[in-house]
Design a protein around this motif. Structure first.
Motif, mmCIF file in Angstrom:
data_model
loop_
_atom_site.group_PDB
_atom_site.id
_atom_site.type_symbol
_atom_site.label_atom_id
_atom_site.label_comp_id
_atom_site.label_asym_id
_atom_site.label_seq_id
_atom_site.Cartn_x
_atom_site.Cartn_y
_atom_site.Cartn_z
ATOM 1 N N ASP A 30 0.832 -1.213 0.000
ATOM 2 C CA ASP A 30 0.000 0.000 0.000
ATOM 3 C C ASP A 30 0.862 1.257 0.000
ATOM 4 O O ASP A 30 0.570 2.222 -0.712
ATOM 5 C CB ASP A 30 -0.929 0.004 1.218
ATOM 6 C CG ASP A 30 -2.082 -0.983 1.089
ATOM 7 O OD1 ASP A 30 -2.355 -1.417 -0.052
ATOM 8 O OD2 ASP A 30 -2.699 -1.316 2.116
ATOM 9 N N GLU A 31 1.928 1.251 0.803
ATOM 10 C CA GLU A 31 2.824 2.403 0.844
ATOM 11 C C GLU A 31 3.498 2.613 -0.506
ATOM 12 O O GLU A 31 3.682 3.754 -0.952
ATOM 13 C CB GLU A 31 3.863 2.212 1.945
ATOM 14 C CG GLU A 31 3.290 2.296 3.353
ATOM 15 C CD GLU A 31 4.250 1.790 4.422
ATOM 16 O OE1 GLU A 31 4.035 2.114 5.605
ATOM 17 O OE2 GLU A 31 5.196 1.044 4.074
ATOM 18 N N LEU A 32 3.869 1.528 -1.159
ATOM 19 C CA LEU A 32 4.496 1.631 -2.475
ATOM 20 C C LEU A 32 3.531 2.237 -3.482
ATOM 21 O O LEU A 32 3.875 3.188 -4.199
ATOM 22 C CB LEU A 32 4.954 0.254 -2.944
ATOM 23 C CG LEU A 32 5.497 0.166 -4.367
ATOM 24 C CD1 LEU A 32 6.714 1.065 -4.552
ATOM 25 C CD2 LEU A 32 5.841 -1.286 -4.723
ATOM 26 N N ARG A 33 2.307 1.727 -3.536
ATOM 27 C CA ARG A 33 1.337 2.213 -4.520
ATOM 28 C C ARG A 33 1.026 3.693 -4.306
ATOM 29 O O ARG A 33 0.919 4.466 -5.265
ATOM 30 C CB ARG A 33 0.050 1.390 -4.451
ATOM 31 C CG ARG A 33 -0.922 1.695 -5.589
ATOM 32 C CD ARG A 33 -2.156 0.820 -5.518
ATOM 33 N NE ARG A 33 -1.875 -0.582 -5.781
ATOM 34 C CZ ARG A 33 -1.753 -1.124 -6.985
ATOM 35 N NH1 ARG A 33 -1.845 -0.355 -8.074
ATOM 36 N NH2 ARG A 33 -1.525 -2.403 -7.126
ATOM 37 N N GLN A 34 0.898 4.088 -3.051
ATOM 38 C CA GLN A 34 0.566 5.481 -2.756
ATOM 39 C C GLN A 34 1.717 6.435 -3.079
ATOM 40 O O GLN A 34 1.493 7.643 -3.239
ATOM 41 C CB GLN A 34 0.190 5.614 -1.276
ATOM 42 C CG GLN A 34 -1.118 4.929 -0.910
ATOM 43 C CD GLN A 34 -1.318 4.801 0.592
ATOM 44 O OE1 GLN A 34 -0.609 5.431 1.382
ATOM 45 N NE2 GLN A 34 -2.281 3.981 0.994
ATOM 46 N N SER A 35 2.923 5.910 -3.183
ATOM 47 C CA SER A 35 4.097 6.768 -3.360
ATOM 48 C C SER A 35 4.517 6.940 -4.811
ATOM 49 O O SER A 35 5.228 7.896 -5.136
ATOM 50 C CB SER A 35 5.278 6.190 -2.564
ATOM 51 O OG SER A 35 4.956 6.068 -1.194
ATOM 52 N N LEU B 223 4.781 -6.512 -3.367
ATOM 53 C CA LEU B 223 5.398 -5.336 -3.974
ATOM 54 C C LEU B 223 5.460 -5.487 -5.497
ATOM 55 O O LEU B 223 5.186 -4.543 -6.241
ATOM 56 C CB LEU B 223 6.799 -5.120 -3.409
ATOM 57 C CG LEU B 223 6.898 -4.773 -1.915
ATOM 58 C CD1 LEU B 223 8.361 -4.730 -1.482
ATOM 59 C CD2 LEU B 223 6.218 -3.447 -1.611
ATOM 60 N N GLY B 224 5.836 -6.678 -5.941
ATOM 61 C CA GLY B 224 5.921 -6.933 -7.375
ATOM 62 C C GLY B 224 4.590 -6.773 -8.075
ATOM 63 O O GLY B 224 4.521 -6.248 -9.198
#
Length: 405
Positions: free
Chosen positions: A163-168, A197-198
């Motif tokens: 979620d943090e990756l997608r939002q960033s 993450l992938g």
């Protein structure tokens, strides 16, 4: 304004404004000075294995010199070292890289910089989970990019979530850097975490992924950590694995980094390297072949020693509830959250650099401030040193904190 005045006004490129000497090196210089004066310092700062390169690797280098292997190699490395890199990934990760997909450089830091330099346009963003290796931001700036910091939380083991990756990820995101096992936290992403993450990154086909796996041999898990390249083969056309001989093979001074990834990216990196450093030392490449293809008993013993030291570090975790040590599953570092003990505005005002300086000046314990890793309010310790130093150093650190009341 005359040409002369213009040159006088700015002789150093503006990109150097963001490239400064890390407080890590300033602190280490102070430790060296104190020891030269005969002062007993318990240093928990080491960023390299405290063992010598295994003898069979040294002997291979010696044989190469005697055989006249003292000339330039191809820029991407000798055929033998490229074959050894390919064999490593086939053997350990089930990855089948073609010859044109691998190369060597003068250390893994050059691999990372080459990759950024040949892909970033001015203003492109590189997504950087914090805590991060202190060299990443400066390399990003030097290559013309901008670090976009995403703070990974301690309660998540300092690991980035999907979620943090997608939002960033934004419209200027060009790279995402993942470092597992991690410096400075020792965090290791699980197969499921990497898959999550992938699955996010699959939705962003214009984003490159750098998987920094330089500590892949140094882990304390029941089985070998997996690579994102293995977990998500769909990302193969834009995923670069950075690795090297320094950490897992106790070869810091030999200066050999390795890369495996898309052939077009490797070719561009080699083109840049051809006009900067050319190939790494032919002798070091011969040593790397022996390391990658040779016996692992000495290296396995090194990991067992570090595992015992890691457990010694964690034995201090219960001594003070205000000092939170995140359990490292890899590398030879641990991050200690000192935010509670340095919060007093009259003492440290949350400044971990001031806290580290106080520890060194008043209690002769050397640790690395977390601010250089994007982890304000923490300090990094290394257990790449003998158990007596770890015991004395952490004991002194805990006693020093107790004096603060």
């Amino acid at each position: 304004m005359t040409a002369l005045n213009t040159a006088t006004r700015r002789r150093i490129a503006s990109r150097m404004d963001n490239i400064k000497t890390s407080s890590i090196y300033v602190l280490m210089a102070r430790v060296i000075d104190l020891k030269a004066q005969g002062v007993d310092v318990q240093s928990l700062t080491a960023g390299e294995p405290d063992v010598d390169t295994p003898p069979h690797i040294v002997e291979a280098a010696h044989r190469a010199m005697l055989a006249g292997d003292t000339h330039y190699t191809p820029v991407r490395g000798s055929h033998a070292v490229r074959e050894a890199i390919r064999a490593k990934y086939a053997r350990e990760s089930g990855l089948d890289f073609a010859d044109e997909q691998v190369m060597v450089a003068t250390g893994s830091k050059q691999i990372v910089f080459n990759a950024l330099a040949v892909t970033l346009e001015p203003g492109d963003e590189v997504l950087l989970p914090a805590p991060y290796w202190a060299a990443y931001p400066t390399m990003i700036y030097a290559a013309g990019g901008v670090p976009k910091i995403v703070t990974a939380r301690r309660e998540n083991g300092y690991k980035l979530t999907a979620d943090e990756l997608r939002q960033s990820i934004g419209p200027r995101t060009r790279w995402v850097i993942l470092n597992t096992p991690s410096n400075p936290t020792g965090a290791v992403y699980s197969e499921d975490e990497l898959r999550d993450l992938g699955n996010v990154l699959i939705d962003y086909p214009d984003v490159w992924i750098l998987s920094d796996e330089v500590y892949d041999r140094l882990h304390y898990l029941a089985k070998q950590p997996v690579s994102l390249a293995t977990v998500c083969p769909q990302l193969a056309n834009r995923l670069l694995i950075s690795n090297g001989m320094s950490k897992g093979y106790a070869m810091t001074g030999w200066r050999i980094g390795t890369a495996a990834g898309p052939a077009d990216l490797i070719a561009a990196m080699a083109d840049l390297q051809a006009q900067t450093t050319l190939s790494p030392s032919s002798i070091s490449q011969a040593a790397a072949v022996a390391a990658l293809n040779g016996p692992t008993e000495a290296l396995d013993h090194m990991v067992d020693v570090y595992r015992r030291r890691r457990d010694l570090v964690m034995s201090f975790a219960a001594r003070n509830a205000d000092l939170q040590i995140s359990r490292p599953d890899g590398a030879f570092f641990a991050l200690i959250d000192v935010s509670k003990v340095i919060a007093d505005p009259a003492r440290f005002a949350g400044d971990d650099v001031a806290f580290a300086s106080w520890l060194l000046d008043e209690h002769r314990v050397a640790v690395v401030p977390g601010v250089d890793f994007g982890a304000k309010g923490t300090v990094r310790i290394s257990f790449a040193t003998d158990e007596a130093t770890i015991e004395r150093g952490l004991d002194a650190l805990y006693r020093a904190v107790k004096t603060l009341g």
